[in-house]
Design a protein around this motif. Structure first.
Motif, PDB file in Angstrom:
ATOM      1  N   UNK A 102       7.243   3.595  19.351  1.00 10.33           N
ATOM      2  CA  UNK A 102       5.934   4.408  19.117  1.00 10.33           C
ATOM      3  C   UNK A 102       5.814   4.840  17.715  1.00 10.33           C
ATOM      4  N   UNK A 103       6.888   5.680  17.209  1.00  8.98           N
ATOM      5  CA  UNK A 103       6.783   6.284  15.998  1.00  8.98           C
ATOM      6  C   UNK A 103       6.913   5.297  14.884  1.00  8.98           C
ATOM      7  N   UNK A 104       7.510   4.114  14.876  1.00  8.50           N
ATOM      8  CA  UNK A 104       7.586   3.225  14.205  1.00  8.50           C
ATOM      9  C   UNK A 104       6.279   2.339  14.174  1.00  8.50           C
ATOM     10  N   UNK A 105       5.502   2.219  15.050  1.00  8.03           N
ATOM     11  CA  UNK A 105       4.274   1.385  15.140  1.00  8.03           C
ATOM     12  C   UNK A 105       3.375   2.499  14.318  1.00  8.03           C
ATOM     13  N   UNK A 106       3.374   3.597  14.627  1.00 14.02           N
ATOM     14  CA  UNK A 106       2.407   4.537  14.128  1.00 14.02           C
ATOM     15  C   UNK A 106       2.566   4.668  12.552  1.00 14.02           C
ATOM     16  N   UNK A 107       3.861   4.658  12.064  1.00 18.83           N
ATOM     17  CA  UNK A 107       4.053   4.476  10.849  1.00 18.83           C
ATOM     18  C   UNK A 107       3.655   3.318  10.088  1.00 18.83           C
ATOM     19  N   UNK A 108       4.067   2.129  10.601  1.00 19.71           N
ATOM     20  CA  UNK A 108       3.466   0.762  10.286  1.00 19.71           C
ATOM     21  C   UNK A 108       1.856   0.798  10.442  1.00 19.71           C
ATOM     22  N   UNK A 109       1.247   1.472  11.223  1.00 21.36           N
ATOM     23  CA  UNK A 109      -0.229   1.371  11.290  1.00 21.36           C
ATOM     24  C   UNK A 109      -0.841   2.365   9.998  1.00 21.36           C
ATOM     25  N   UNK A 110      -0.135   3.375   9.753  1.00 23.35           N
ATOM     26  CA  UNK A 110      -0.869   4.035   8.788  1.00 23.35           C
ATOM     27  C   UNK A 110      -0.314   4.107   7.534  1.00 23.35           C
ATOM     28  N   UNK A 111       0.953   3.434   7.153  1.00 25.87           N
ATOM     29  CA  UNK A 111       1.510   3.410   5.802  1.00 25.87           C
ATOM     30  C   UNK A 111       1.663   1.857   5.156  1.00 25.87           C
ATOM     31  N   UNK A 112       2.072   1.043   6.162  1.00 23.72           N
ATOM     32  CA  UNK A 112       2.368  -0.433   5.940  1.00 23.72           C
ATOM     33  C   UNK A 112       1.241  -1.528   6.098  1.00 23.72           C
ATOM     34  N   UNK A 113       0.130  -1.310   6.847  1.00 18.44           N
ATOM     35  CA  UNK A 113      -0.731  -2.343   7.321  1.00 18.44           C
ATOM     36  C   UNK A 113      -1.810  -2.372   6.196  1.00 18.44           C
ATOM     37  N   UNK A 114      -2.311  -3.702   5.865  1.00 16.68           N
ATOM     38  CA  UNK A 114      -3.060  -3.772   4.839  1.00 16.68           C
ATOM     39  C   UNK A 114      -4.503  -4.130   5.476  1.00 16.68           C
ATOM     40  N   UNK A 115      -5.462  -3.767   5.376  1.00 10.66           N
ATOM     41  CA  UNK A 115      -6.577  -3.830   5.814  1.00 10.66           C
ATOM     42  C   UNK A 115      -7.823  -4.468   4.766  1.00 10.66           C
ATOM     43  N   UNK A 173     -11.004  -4.751   5.246  1.00  3.10           N
ATOM     44  CA  UNK A 173     -12.078  -3.682   5.217  1.00  3.10           C
ATOM     45  C   UNK A 173     -12.050  -2.690   4.307  1.00  3.10           C
ATOM     46  N   UNK A 174     -10.818  -2.484   3.895  1.00  4.50           N
ATOM     47  CA  UNK A 174     -10.485  -1.529   2.778  1.00  4.50           C
ATOM     48  C   UNK A 174      -9.977  -2.096   1.602  1.00  4.50           C
ATOM     49  N   UNK A 175     -10.566  -2.941   1.171  1.00  2.00           N
ATOM     50  CA  UNK A 175     -10.348  -3.785   0.070  1.00  2.00           C
ATOM     51  C   UNK A 175      -8.991  -4.045  -0.383  1.00  2.00           C
ATOM     52  N   UNK A 176      -8.303  -4.675   1.085  1.00  2.00           N
ATOM     53  CA  UNK A 176      -6.769  -5.177   0.741  1.00  2.00           C
ATOM     54  C   UNK A 176      -5.973  -3.827   0.541  1.00  2.00           C
ATOM     55  N   UNK A 177      -6.282  -2.717   0.640  1.00  2.00           N
ATOM     56  CA  UNK A 177      -5.332  -1.509   0.429  1.00  2.00           C
ATOM     57  C   UNK A 177      -4.767  -1.031   1.788  1.00  2.00           C
ATOM     58  N   UNK A 178      -3.654  -0.356   1.935  1.00  2.00           N
ATOM     59  CA  UNK A 178      -2.968   0.072   3.142  1.00  2.00           C
ATOM     60  C   UNK A 178      -3.994   1.415   3.026  1.00  2.00           C
ATOM     61  N   UNK A 179      -4.137   2.053   4.624  1.00  2.00           N
ATOM     62  CA  UNK A 179      -4.642   3.057   4.993  1.00  2.00           C
ATOM     63  C   UNK A 179      -4.260   4.304   3.909  1.00  2.00           C
TER      64      UNK A 179
END
Length: 60
Positions: A28-41, A43-49
């Motif tokens: 869960x900690x690894x997924x939260x890290x991925x979701x907040x730091x590594x995932x590219x959106x 909707x956010x103009x191709x940026x990570x959160x």
């Protein structure tokens, strides 16, 4: 560990017939890290959160 089922949903798999709470917490900690730091959106103009937040705070 998480794995995708045939319906596409993520499921937590058993390890040796038992669910290990420490492994679940780590995953869960690894997924939260991925979701907040590594995932590219897109909707956010191709940026990570994190990058989008930093950019919007720098502008404000």
């Amino acid at each position: 560990m998480f794995e995708k089922g045939c319906d596409g949903k993520l499921r937590y798999t058993e390890v040796g017939g038992l669910f290990y709470v420490d492994l679940l917490k780590t995953d869960i900690d690894q997924y939260i890290r991925y979701y907040n730091h590594d995932r590219i959106k897109s909707k956010l103009k191709g940026l990570k959160s994190v990058d989008w937040r930093a950019q919007s705070l720098a502008i404000a």
